[in-house]
Design an enzyme around this catalytic site. Structure first.
Site, PDB file in Angstrom:
ATOM      1  N   GLU A  79       2.935  -5.376   7.608  1.00 17.51           N
ATOM      2  CA  GLU A  79       2.271  -4.310   8.355  1.00 17.51           C
ATOM      3  C   GLU A  79       2.686  -4.238   9.821  1.00 17.51           C
ATOM      4  O   GLU A  79       2.790  -3.156  10.402  1.00 17.51           O
ATOM      5  CB  GLU A  79       0.738  -4.483   8.264  1.00 17.51           C
ATOM      6  CG  GLU A  79       0.125  -4.077   6.946  1.00 17.51           C
ATOM      7  CD  GLU A  79       0.104  -5.193   5.920  1.00 17.51           C
ATOM      8  OE1 GLU A  79      -0.658  -5.095   4.943  1.00 17.51           O
ATOM      9  OE2 GLU A  79       0.864  -6.177   6.086  1.00 17.51           O
ATOM     10  N   ALA A  95       0.840  -1.196   0.000  1.00 21.30           N
ATOM     11  CA  ALA A  95       0.000   0.000   0.000  1.00 21.30           C
ATOM     12  C   ALA A  95       0.874   1.244   0.000  1.00 21.30           C
ATOM     13  O   ALA A  95       2.061   1.201   0.325  1.00 21.30           O
ATOM     14  CB  ALA A  95      -0.907  -0.002   1.226  1.00 21.30           C
ATOM     15  N   GLU A 155      -3.097  -8.713  -0.410  1.00 24.94           N
ATOM     16  CA  GLU A 155      -4.553  -8.784  -0.224  1.00 24.94           C
ATOM     17  C   GLU A 155      -5.266  -8.759  -1.570  1.00 24.94           C
ATOM     18  O   GLU A 155      -6.244  -9.499  -1.779  1.00 24.94           O
ATOM     19  CB  GLU A 155      -5.016  -7.632   0.666  1.00 24.94           C
ATOM     20  CG  GLU A 155      -4.592  -7.812   2.118  1.00 24.94           C
ATOM     21  CD  GLU A 155      -4.916  -6.624   2.995  1.00 24.94           C
ATOM     22  OE1 GLU A 155      -5.511  -6.826   4.080  1.00 24.94           O
ATOM     23  OE2 GLU A 155      -4.553  -5.488   2.619  1.00 24.94           O
ATOM     24  N   GLY A 199      -0.984  -4.674   1.016  1.00 24.24           N
ATOM     25  CA  GLY A 199      -2.224  -4.508   0.260  1.00 24.24           C
ATOM     26  C   GLY A 199      -2.201  -5.221  -1.073  1.00 24.24           C
ATOM     27  O   GLY A 199      -3.234  -5.681  -1.562  1.00 24.24           O
TER      28      GLY A 199
END
Length: 257
Positions: free
Chosen positions: A131, A65, A111, A108
């Site tokens: 993270e 991300a 994901e 991300g």
């Protein structure tokens, strides 16, 4: 529809979405995720498209991300903007989505790949959730999707430690479907998707619904859904064509109706 952070093109009945922020290793910001999901929805509505591919470039899928975008976030700002609502829309896509992964697929981006139905990875691919090293945790489904894929204990180890894992390990745990040489990832993804696009579209959609539900429903409810979808398939012209072609010993010509 105009796109700034993705490239979009079609190859026959396959719709391709390419992440396109190469200067920041395709880091996912909210605009990019919006563009990805909106295009998936466009392809899902298009009867000419039967399968979708999400890919990065030959060096990286996406490094994660966009951290710069999140530096000023507060609990209230996140609650008001609800940046994860768009990810929920991805779970409603009915057609198959294939992730083609080279290089980093972290946070991300991991994901995003886990939201896809299948993952084809290069030998150079690296998966993980870093993270925890930033003092946060996955928020777009990572804890749930990874746990469903590899079980609670292994998922905790991966997410707690925040380490990167190679494609062969990911394949051995059932996260990745196929591992190929890095330069062959796109070729393998397109070969697979073109083969899948030849299958009966209604059957493919009904199968996706039933298999996806299997992880959430008790067995008896899952069996009921499977049988309902089995019956629905018999209301399609493709079912007649498929069985007729089998008897006549010829390839079927499925039309998605």
């Amino acid at each position: 529809m105009s796109h700034q952070l993705i490239k979009v093109y079609e190859e026959g009945q396959v719709g391709v979405i390419q992440l396109n922020r190469p200067k920041v290793l395709n880091a996912l910001n909210r605009q990019m995720v919006d563009e990805i999901v909106e295009q998936l929805e466009v392809y899902d509505r298009n009867p000419e498209i039967r399968v979708m591919v999400i890919k990065g470039n030959d060096k990286v899928f996406a490094a994660g991300a966009d951290i710069d975008e999140m530096l000023e976030d507060t609990p209230l700002s996140i609650e008001l903007t609800d940046p994860f609502a768009v990810w929920d829309r991805m779970t409603l896509i009915k057609k198959p989505i294939i992730a083609a992964v080279n290089g980093f697929c972290l946070g991300g981006a991991f994901e995003l790949a886990l939201h896809c139905d299948l993952i084809i990875a290069g030998e150079d691919a690296k998966f993980g959730f870093p993270e925890v090293k930033l003092g946060v945790m996955p928020g777009a489904g990572g804890t749930q999707l990874l746990t469903k894929a590899i079980g609670q204990r292994r998922a905790l180890e991966w997410i707690w430690l925040g380490e990167m894992h190679d494609a062969d390990e990911a394949k051995s745990l059932g996260i990745v479907n196929r591992v190929v040489a890095p330069e062959l990832v796109e070729e393998e993804a397109m070969r697979f998707t073109h083969s899948l696009a030849k299958q009966a579209p209604i059957s493919v959609r009904l199968i996706k619904e039933a298999v996806r539900a299997a992880g959430d429903l008790p067995l008896r409810e899952g069996m009921r859904l499977e049988r309902k979808n089995f019956y629905l398939a018999f209301d399609s012209e493709d079912q007649t064509e498929g069985m007729k072609a089998f008897v006549e010993k010829r390839p079927p010509n499925f039309k998605g109706v």
